[in-house]
Write a protein that holds these residues in place. Structure first.
Motif, PDB file in Angstrom:
ATOM      1  N   TRP A 113      30.856  53.543  75.490  1.00  0.00           N
ATOM      2  CA  TRP A 113      31.893  52.844  76.561  1.00  0.00           C
ATOM      3  C   TRP A 113      30.639  52.705  77.630  1.00  0.00           C
ATOM      4  O   TRP A 113      30.147  51.291  78.613  1.00  0.00           O
ATOM      5  N   LEU A 116      27.687  50.116  77.000  1.00  0.00           N
ATOM      6  CA  LEU A 116      28.014  49.228  76.618  1.00  0.00           C
ATOM      7  C   LEU A 116      28.654  48.005  78.381  1.00  0.00           C
ATOM      8  O   LEU A 116      27.682  46.865  78.728  1.00  0.00           O
ATOM      9  N   CYS A 141      23.013  46.385  72.587  1.00  0.00           N
ATOM     10  CA  CYS A 141      24.857  46.852  73.228  1.00  0.00           C
ATOM     11  C   CYS A 141      25.390  46.933  71.406  1.00  0.00           C
ATOM     12  O   CYS A 141      25.970  47.769  71.057  1.00  0.00           O
ATOM     13  N   ALA A 145      27.584  49.507  69.957  1.00  0.00           N
ATOM     14  CA  ALA A 145      29.612  49.131  69.265  1.00  0.00           C
ATOM     15  C   ALA A 145      29.301  49.180  67.446  1.00  0.00           C
ATOM     16  O   ALA A 145      30.246  50.382  67.452  1.00  0.00           O
ATOM     17  N   LEU A 196      29.934  40.983  69.322  1.00  0.00           N
ATOM     18  CA  LEU A 196      29.888  42.500  70.188  1.00  0.00           C
ATOM     19  C   LEU A 196      31.094  42.914  70.352  1.00  0.00           C
ATOM     20  O   LEU A 196      31.422  43.861  69.956  1.00  0.00           O
ATOM     21  N   LEU A 200      34.137  45.750  68.872  1.00  0.00           N
ATOM     22  CA  LEU A 200      34.238  47.199  69.227  1.00  0.00           C
ATOM     23  C   LEU A 200      35.359  46.658  68.945  1.00  0.00           C
ATOM     24  O   LEU A 200      35.848  48.049  69.419  1.00  0.00           O
TER      25      LEU A 200
END
Length: 289
Positions: A113, A116, A141, A145, A196, A200
């Motif tokens: 994270w 990200l 990213c 994820a 994305l 997540l």
């Protein structure tokens, strides 16, 4: 040494201080992304320079947060003003890092994270300034994820795949709008960003962040209309990933920042934000049925 062993060795206060410092450093890198990607420059070389006098910035003048405060927001050479955004981005990233530590502790999910959020924070300002959600950020990213779904504490690959549903729904609605109105309703960069975020957070949180983004975007968009629109020159073109330049409507606002804000809201405060759509739906059902 495992993450759990680190928890036993280092005091929580030291852990938090280190995480905040790492966050500020990542915020400095986010500033590099924001400044250099629109110019199609490498984010690694050359070293940072003052855009006014071209003087190379020494390492001790490039310490996150501290250097800006010590230099009072001015170049050490020509004394020209340094945009306060540099400080704001570093502080925001440090705050995000601190929030991750409070929520997840020292874990592989925290590391994922952190990376990200660096990209997401850069996307916010790139979308505000250039109406651009660059693939150079979203693709790496997205890979992170996907990997995070398999790591300990992740949502798992099945839930991650179901998290693509909100992006699919938005894509269908955007295509229908485009066919009916004969103009683009939502850029494909926003769809990629929603893919994305869905990977997540999964389906439920993905739908919740989409709802929050729509509501908050509508409120801010309404304020922009009331205030007369943002300053956008009619002859100013906006960069897109496919180099199809376009000029946004003077009263339009980018949607990407609201998607990211909604994602942060349902991630950091799920008990409040993630349940808002359900509460509103239940209220409407009880009121009108």
């Amino acid at each position: 040494m495992s993450v759990n062993e680190l928890d036993l060795i280092f005091a929580p206060e030291l852990q938090l201080a280190v995480v905040l410092w790492i966050g500020a450093c990542l915020g400095s890198f986010a500033n590099v992304l924001i400044a250099r990607l629109p110019e199609d420059m490498s984010v690694i070389t050359p070293r940072s320079r003052c855009p006014k006098c071209e003087r190379r910035i020494a390492w001790y003048e490039n310490i996150p947060i501290a250097s800006y405060c010590i230099l009072r927001g001015r170049c050490a050479g020509c004394k020209s003003s340094i945009p306060i955004r540099y400080l704001i981005v570093e502080i925001l990233m440090a705050a995000l890092a601190g929030g991750l530590w409070l929520k997840l502790g020292l874990s592989w999910q925290t590391l994922a994270w952190l990376l990200l959020n660096t990209g997401l924070l850069a996307i916010i300002f790139l979308d505000i300034d250039h109406w651009w959600v660059p693939d150079k950020i979203t693709y790496p990213c997205t890979a992170i994820a996907i990997g995070a779904a398999f790591l300990p504490g992740g949502i798992g690959p099945i839930h991650a795949l179901w998290g693509l549903l909100p992006a699919l729904l938005v894509y269908i609605v955007a295509k229908v709008f485009e066919k009916l109105m004969r103009k683009e309703g939502l850029g494909f960069g926003d769809i990629k960003l929603l893919i994305l975020l869905g990977l997540l957070l999964g389906t439920e949180n993905g739908l919740a962040l989409l709802f929050l983004a729509a509501v908050q975007g509508t409120i801010i968009g309404g304020l922009v209309i009331v205030l007369g629109g943002h300053e956008q020159q009619k002859d100013e073109k906006v960069q897109t990933e496919n180099d199809d330049d376009f000029v946004p409507h003077p009263r339009a606002i980018p949607f990407g920042p609201f998607l990211i804000l909604g994602a942060w809201q349902v991630f950091f405060l799920p008990d409040f934000f993630a349940t808002i759509p359900q509460k509103i739906t239940l209220f409407l059902l009880q009121t009108f049925l």
